[in-house]
Design an enzyme around this catalytic site. Structure first.
Site, PDB file in Angstrom:
ATOM      1  N   GLU A 210      14.153 -20.206  -1.578  1.00  0.00           N
ATOM      2  CA  GLU A 210      13.750 -18.928  -1.538  1.00  0.00           C
ATOM      3  C   GLU A 210      12.900 -19.653  -0.913  1.00  0.00           C
ATOM      4  O   GLU A 210      11.704 -19.055   0.717  1.00  0.00           O
ATOM      5  CB  GLU A 210      12.766 -18.924  -2.485  1.00  0.00           C
ATOM      6  CG  GLU A 210      13.134 -17.014  -3.717  1.00  0.00           C
ATOM      7  CD  GLU A 210      14.175 -17.922  -4.804  1.00  0.00           C
ATOM      8  OE1 GLU A 210      14.204 -18.940  -4.581  1.00  0.00           O
ATOM      9  OE2 GLU A 210      15.131 -16.939  -5.185  1.00  0.00           O
TER      10      GLU A 210
ATOM     11  N   PHE B 294      10.839 -12.022 -19.623  1.00  0.00           N
ATOM     12  CA  PHE B 294      11.833 -13.087 -18.899  1.00  0.00           C
ATOM     13  C   PHE B 294      11.751 -13.358 -17.189  1.00  0.00           C
ATOM     14  O   PHE B 294      11.426 -11.959 -16.698  1.00  0.00           O
ATOM     15  CB  PHE B 294      13.157 -12.596 -18.790  1.00  0.00           C
ATOM     16  CG  PHE B 294      14.268 -13.101 -18.276  1.00  0.00           C
ATOM     17  CD1 PHE B 294      14.509 -14.574 -18.677  1.00  0.00           C
ATOM     18  CD2 PHE B 294      14.613 -12.474 -17.090  1.00  0.00           C
ATOM     19  CE1 PHE B 294      15.397 -15.329 -17.526  1.00  0.00           C
ATOM     20  CE2 PHE B 294      16.195 -13.468 -16.760  1.00  0.00           C
ATOM     21  CZ  PHE B 294      16.264 -14.404 -16.545  1.00  0.00           C
ATOM     22  N   GLN B 295      11.616 -13.975 -16.526  1.00  0.00           N
ATOM     23  CA  GLN B 295      11.360 -14.340 -14.747  1.00  0.00           C
ATOM     24  C   GLN B 295      10.096 -13.788 -14.936  1.00  0.00           C
ATOM     25  O   GLN B 295       9.910 -12.775 -13.776  1.00  0.00           O
ATOM     26  CB  GLN B 295      12.041 -13.661 -14.478  1.00  0.00           C
ATOM     27  CG  GLN B 295      13.750 -14.807 -14.252  1.00  0.00           C
ATOM     28  CD  GLN B 295      14.709 -14.193 -13.351  1.00  0.00           C
ATOM     29  OE1 GLN B 295      14.688 -13.462 -13.416  1.00  0.00           O
ATOM     30  NE2 GLN B 295      15.437 -15.937 -13.075  1.00  0.00           N
TER      31      GLN B 295
ATOM     32  N   MET C 113       6.192 -42.056   8.321  1.00  0.00           N
ATOM     33  CA  MET C 113       5.099 -41.649   8.721  1.00  0.00           C
ATOM     34  C   MET C 113       4.150 -42.736   7.065  1.00  0.00           C
ATOM     35  O   MET C 113       2.737 -43.364   7.601  1.00  0.00           O
ATOM     36  CB  MET C 113       3.969 -40.876   8.820  1.00  0.00           C
ATOM     37  CG  MET C 113       3.017 -40.278   9.019  1.00  0.00           C
ATOM     38  SD  MET C 113       2.357 -40.850  10.677  1.00  0.00           S
ATOM     39  CE  MET C 113       2.782 -39.591  11.397  1.00  0.00           C
TER      40      MET C 113
ATOM     41  N   LYS D 133       9.920  -3.254 -10.733  1.00  0.00           N
ATOM     42  CA  LYS D 133      11.512  -2.774 -10.669  1.00  0.00           C
ATOM     43  C   LYS D 133      11.504  -1.354 -11.357  1.00  0.00           C
ATOM     44  O   LYS D 133      12.241  -0.809 -10.348  1.00  0.00           O
ATOM     45  CB  LYS D 133      12.082  -4.024 -12.213  1.00  0.00           C
ATOM     46  CG  LYS D 133      14.033  -3.546 -12.129  1.00  0.00           C
ATOM     47  CD  LYS D 133      14.957  -3.554 -13.439  1.00  0.00           C
ATOM     48  CE  LYS D 133      16.027  -3.868 -12.892  1.00  0.00           C
ATOM     49  NZ  LYS D 133      17.281  -4.521 -13.680  1.00  0.00           N
TER      50      LYS D 133
END
Lengths: 572, 167
Positions: free
Chosen positions: A50, A112-113, A473, A162
């Protein structure tokens, strides 16, 4: 007719002119993905992580000027967007991030999630919405896009549970937003503009324009050029302002700041009038705040009132959209000549040129040489997307950008791994442009999984990895400020050519200067993505350099020395 | 720059999360909020919030601009510290009041134009309204009797006369 929440979202995105989303499916966004086949005009590009979706949307937005859209599921999907959202926030990139949330009855129950993504992204978004009814989706989308693109642009997140995707509601796309607290100042104050014009006309011998990304966002490229030419004022830019003024123009003196040109930094230190346009006085650009432009009066033009006087004192503040301020300002500015001042800058440029004779005559392969050859072969007709670190600075310094948004990089957040997914978004947004991703071996390994996306979606990005076998760097700072105590900066990497081959991407390894031009030409002549690994001098440093915390006038030039090649090189 | 107490008055949309967004901005600037009072305003769907914060004038001005510009639901924020303003706070004080001390406490309450709002065998509960220094003075006098519980609303403030905070 009633539509589902998912359908309302798709319809609303189409109303906002969205043609592509970068995203990743998951449990709670399944009702939305299930709806996508009904909307073929919305192209969904499946990324591999993502974070890549957020960076791709960011790259797409910077290159096209349109709002970039990314999409993720709840929980880990949403948190994986966070770095990309913060990146867009710090660089004022218009973006809408859509996340799924657990069903309404589960919110707040550690389902969940489930994560509180509107809470998590509160300080890194311009605004965010948790939409609790399907009937509110259209209004939220309308407002999200309006907020993302107007005023000082930025990312806006919409979190949708959802069951709201499944719920049915009437679809009416609102004509107006309802945001009584949001009224960005667009027109500059006429009295302030007049004051600025008087200062430019009558009260300076050594004026200097510093242009930032605000010029590109506002589309004020021509107005800036007109101002500089009319009043005969040299122009330097910030890192993100690169391309806002043509770098091949005689009045262009490169970038200021930590790795800016010596002459730009000297000019800031000597100028008696600084006109800062669409920039936020970032510490990497200004270095020591209270010794910035010590001899100058400062006119600061920006759309965000909170940027005025935040870091650096200001004499004439003008809040407004850059283009809308510059148009009336130009009308008041008289034609002028600053011959002596320009001659001074030219003398400084001669004294400390960006391309030193050492770089020109090097026998080993130098990264600067690679960047410069990409410039020559593309004749500058390319969009360069750089990572963060040495590769980024060389890409900024050794390619001359004449168009706004032709150099795209993570400035404020400094996100390593931005380059590959962002270049993906750039190429999707500008399919007819040549897009070069200039990466370091460190940053590239952070997001290289997106090579699979390039292949699956046939995105023809050309990739140049400047492989110096270390986190360059950081290694440079260890060399200069930590007594060469090289802790955790040498890093191994896979055989990038074999890796590309495993993904089905043609690739070459280049380790001598003679091989550079043919390799770049081969990449350009090949359809689709192409990867070149340049095995470059490992201990090459970025110069000039203003040591952190010092005034810009303390800029260090490149020391006269030979380049040493490391004995234990980690590259294959 | 010297750090002084500032009174900021904000007019905001009455929506979930607004206060969180505002307070989060103070936190990011490492500002300590001394008091905060939220309630409805003269317009439906809009709340008025009074913040008291400690900071230098430039820092407070920066936060004011950030609140106005960065929190979408914030309509207006004004620093009314230097204006002619009315300041009020309300406090409820529960105090130990055995019969031997009761009359003395009642005298003090009367002097301050405070009110006794609850009485039991052992305790009195006192309500006082006024500027903070008046409340502080009352608390100083009541402390020797033993303060059992104290609740204060925090400052609310308004500009005097025809001025409104939006000006």
């Amino acid at each position: 007719m009633k539509l589902t929440g998912a359908q309302i979202l798709c319809e609303s995105l189409l109303k906002e002119g969205v043609d592509v989303l970068f995203g990743y499916p998951g449990g709670v966004v399944l009702p939305l993905f299930d709806t996508f086949p009904q909307y073929p005009a919305l192209r969904h590009i499946l990324v591999r992580h993502e974070q890549g979706a957020a960076h791709a949307a960011d790259g797409y937005a910077r290159a096209t000027g349109k709002v970039g859209v990314c999409l993720a599921t709840s929980g880990p999907g949403a948190t994986n967007l966070v770095t990309g959202i913060a990146n867009a926030h710090l660089d004022s990139v218009p973006m809408v991030a859509i996340t799924g949330q657990v069903a309404r009855s589960f919110i707040g129950k550690d389902a969940f999630q489930e994560v509180d993504i509107t809470g998590i992204t509160l300080p890194i978004t311009k605004h965010n919405f948790l939409v609790m009814e399907a009937g509110q989706i259209a209004q939220a989308v309308k407002e999200a896009f309006y907020l993302a693109r107007s005023g000082r642009p930025g990312p806006v997140l919409i979190d949708i549970p959802k069951d709201v995707f499944i719920e049915q509601a009437e679809f009416n796309y609102p004509a107006k937003v309802n945001l009584p607290g949001y009224n960005p100042t667009v027109q500059g104050h006429p009295a302030q503009i007049k004051k600025a014009a008087e200062m430019i006309n009558n009260a300076c011998q050594k004026p200097l324009i510093i242009a930032g990304r605000g010029v590109a966002i506002s589309g004020a490229f021509n107005e800036l050029k007109q101002l500089a030419e009319t009043a005969h004022i040299p122009v330097i830019t910030t890192l993100l302002g690169i391309g806002c003024f043509p770098e091949s123009h005689t009045l262009s003196y490169g970038m200021l700041g930590m790795h800016g040109t010596a002459y730009a930094n000297w000019a800031v230190s000597d100028a008696d009038l600084v006109i800062a346009i669409g920039m936020r006085m970032d510490d990497r650009a200004t270095s020591k705040f209270n010794e910035f432009a010590p001899a100058a009066r400062i006119i600061h033009i920006d759309i965000d009132p909170a940027e005025i006087g935040k870091n650096v004192r200001v004499d004439v503040p003008i809040v407004g959209d850059i283009k809308k301020v510059l148009i009336p300002l130009i009308k008041l500015v008289k034609s002028n000549q600053h011959v002596e001042w320009i001659a001074q800058l030219d003398a400084w440029r001669k004294k400390a040129p960006m391309v030193s004779s050492r770089i020109k005559n090097s026998k080993v392969l130098l990264p600067q040489y690679v960047v410069h050859k990409i410039y020559e072969i593309t004749r500058g007709n390319a969009i360069v997307v750089a990572g963060v670190g040495q590769n980024q600075m060389w890409a900024a310094q050794h390619f001359w950008y004449d168009q706004p948004n032709s150099f795209i990089t993570s400035g404020g957040l400094g996100t390593m791994g931005y380059e590959l997914p962002a270049s993906m978004g750039v190429k999707v947004g500008c399919p007819d442009e040549t897009v070069w991703c200039i990466a370091g071996d460190g940053g590239f390994q952070m997001t290289l999984h997106e090579l699979a996306t390039l292949v699956q979606d046939k995105i023809g990005v050309k990739i140049a990895i400047l492989n110096n076998g270390c986190l360059g760097m950081v290694r440079q700072w260890q060399e200069l400020f930590y007594q060469k105590n090289y802790v955790d900066t040498p890093l191994s990497c896979p055989d990038f050519v074999k890796l590309a081959d495993a993904y089905g991407i043609p690739a070459l390894r280049v380790s001598t200067s003679q091989q550079v031009v043919p390799a770049i030409k081969k990449a350009m002549a090949t359809d689709g993505p192409f990867l070149i690994e340049f095995v470059v001098a490992p201990e090459e440093n970025v110069y000039p350099m203003v040591p952190p915390g010092e005034a810009l006038s303390k800029v260090l030039l490149e020391p006269e020395k030979e380049v040493h090649v490391w004995s234990q090189q980690n590259t294959p | 720059m010297v750090s002084t107490k500032h009174t900021l008055v904000a007019l905001v949309e009455d929506k979930p999360g607004v206060l969180n967004r505002m307070v989060s901005l103070f936190r990011r600037r490492n500002f300590n909020i001394e008091s905060i009072a939220v309630g409805s305003s003269e317009m439906s769907n809009f709340s008025r919030i009074t913040f008291v914060v400690d900071g230098s004038p430039t820092m407070v001005e920066q936060v004011r601009k950030q609140l106005m510009g960065k929190v979408v639901e914030v309509v207006k924020v004004t620093d009314i510290t230097d204006k002619n303003i009315v300041i009020r706070e309300l406090a409820l004080i529960k105090i130990k009041a055995p019969s031997s001390a009761r009359s003395e406490i009642i005298q003090i309450v009367d002097i301050f134009h405070a009110e006794i709002v609850d009485v039991t065998q052992e305790y009195l509960t006192i309500e006082i309204t006024g500027p903070e220094d008046k409340i502080e003075s009352l608390l100083d006098l009541l402390k020797p009797f033993g303060i059992k519980e104290l609740a204060r609303t925090g400052r609310i403030a308004m500009t005097c006369g025809t001025l409104v905070d939006e000006e």
